[in-house]
Design an enzyme around this catalytic site. Structure first.
Site, PDB file in Angstrom:
ATOM      1  N   HIS A   3       0.835  -1.201   0.000  1.00 39.48           N
ATOM      2  CA  HIS A   3       0.000   0.000   0.000  1.00 39.48           C
ATOM      3  C   HIS A   3       0.875   1.259   0.000  1.00 39.48           C
ATOM      4  CE1 HIS A   3      -3.664   2.331   1.451  1.00 39.48           C
ATOM      5  NE2 HIS A   3      -2.672   3.184   1.657  1.00 39.48           N
ATOM      6  N   GLU A   4       1.826   1.310   0.931  1.00 35.90           N
ATOM      7  CA  GLU A   4       2.677   2.495   1.040  1.00 35.90           C
ATOM      8  C   GLU A   4       3.680   2.578  -0.115  1.00 35.90           C
ATOM      9  OE1 GLU A   4       1.609   4.692   2.916  1.00 35.90           O
ATOM     10  OE2 GLU A   4       0.338   3.452   4.185  1.00 35.90           O
TER      11      GLU A   4
ATOM     12  N   HIS B  43       2.139   4.204  -3.095  1.00 29.08           N
ATOM     13  CA  HIS B  43       2.113   5.671  -3.037  1.00 29.08           C
ATOM     14  C   HIS B  43       3.420   6.248  -3.585  1.00 29.08           C
ATOM     15  CE1 HIS B  43      -1.682   6.306  -1.041  1.00 29.08           C
ATOM     16  NE2 HIS B  43      -1.357   5.535  -0.028  1.00 29.08           N
TER      17      HIS B  43
END
Length: 171
Positions: free
Chosen positions: A78-79, A82
Site C-alpha cells: 500500500h505504502e 504511493h
C-alpha cells in the site's frame, strides 16, 4: 513513551516483502527504483505513511507487532504504491485511479484504502461523543480541542455536531 523493539526477524520480513514488491515494479516498468527507507515511527491509528519527497515509508510498530504477516502483506505494498505513483505520475489523488492501478496491476495486491486492524492497542484513551444517529469515540487530542473551543466535529453519516456524552452516574 519508550520505543517498541521490532524483532529482527520481523524487520527482515518487512524488507523481504518490500524488495519483492519493488522487484515486481522494476520488472513491470523495466527500470530500477531506489529502495525506500523504512522507519518504525508512525503513531496513532495509521498503519503506515509514505513520505513522497523523502522516499520513506513510516510504519506503526504497535500495529505491526499485533498483526505481523497481515500487516506486511497489506501495508507494505500500500505504502510502496504511493511512492511509485509519485515517481511515475507526480502528485495525484492519494487513493485515486493511478494508485488503484499500481496496486492491482503492478504490485498484484488488492487495492484497499484502509486496514481493518484492531485499534484498541493504539487508541486506549478515547472520549464518548454522540450525534443524532450513533456514538463516536474521539481521541484525546480531538477531545481537548473541543474543550478549548478550537474545533467542532460532525458525524459523517447524519451531519450532526458531535456532543460529549454526559454521564448519569450519581444522578
Amino acid at each position: 513513551m519508550k520505543p517498541l523493539r521490532i524483532p529482527i526477524a520481523l524487520q527482515q520480513s518487512v524488507m523481504q516483502c518490500l524488495r519483492a514488491k519493488l522487484a515486481q515494479a522494476e520488472a513491470y516498468f523495466d527500470c530500477t527504483f531506489p529502495e525506500p527507507t523504512i522507519t518504525y515511527q508512525q503513531r496513532g491509528t495509521s498503519a503506515g505513511t509514505a513520505w513522497l519527497e523523502r522516499w520513506e515509508i513510516r510504519l506503526n510498530p504497535q500495529l505491526l507487532l499485533e498483526n505481523q504477516q497481515t500487516f506486511i502483506d497489506e501495508v507494505i505494498p500500500h505504502e510502496l504504491a504511493h511512492l511509485l505513483v509519485f515517481r511515475q505520475f507526480g502528485r495525484v489523488a492519494p487513493h485515486g485511479r493511478e494508485w488503484r492501478w499500481m496496486m492491482s496491476h503492478v504490485l498484484q495486491t488488492p487495492a484497499r484504502r484502509t486496514h481493518e486492524f484492531d485499534l484498541t492497542v493504539v487508541r486506549p484513551n478515547t472520549f464518548p461523543y454522540r450525534c443524532g444517529c450513533q456514538q463516536h469515540a474521539l481521541t484525546v487530542r480531538r477531545h481537548n480541542r473541543v474543550l478549548r473551543g478550537e474545533a467542532q466535529y460532525r458525524c459523517r453519516r447524519c451531519g450532526d455536531l458531535l456532543q460529549p456524552e454526559t454521564t448519569t452516574a450519581g444522578r
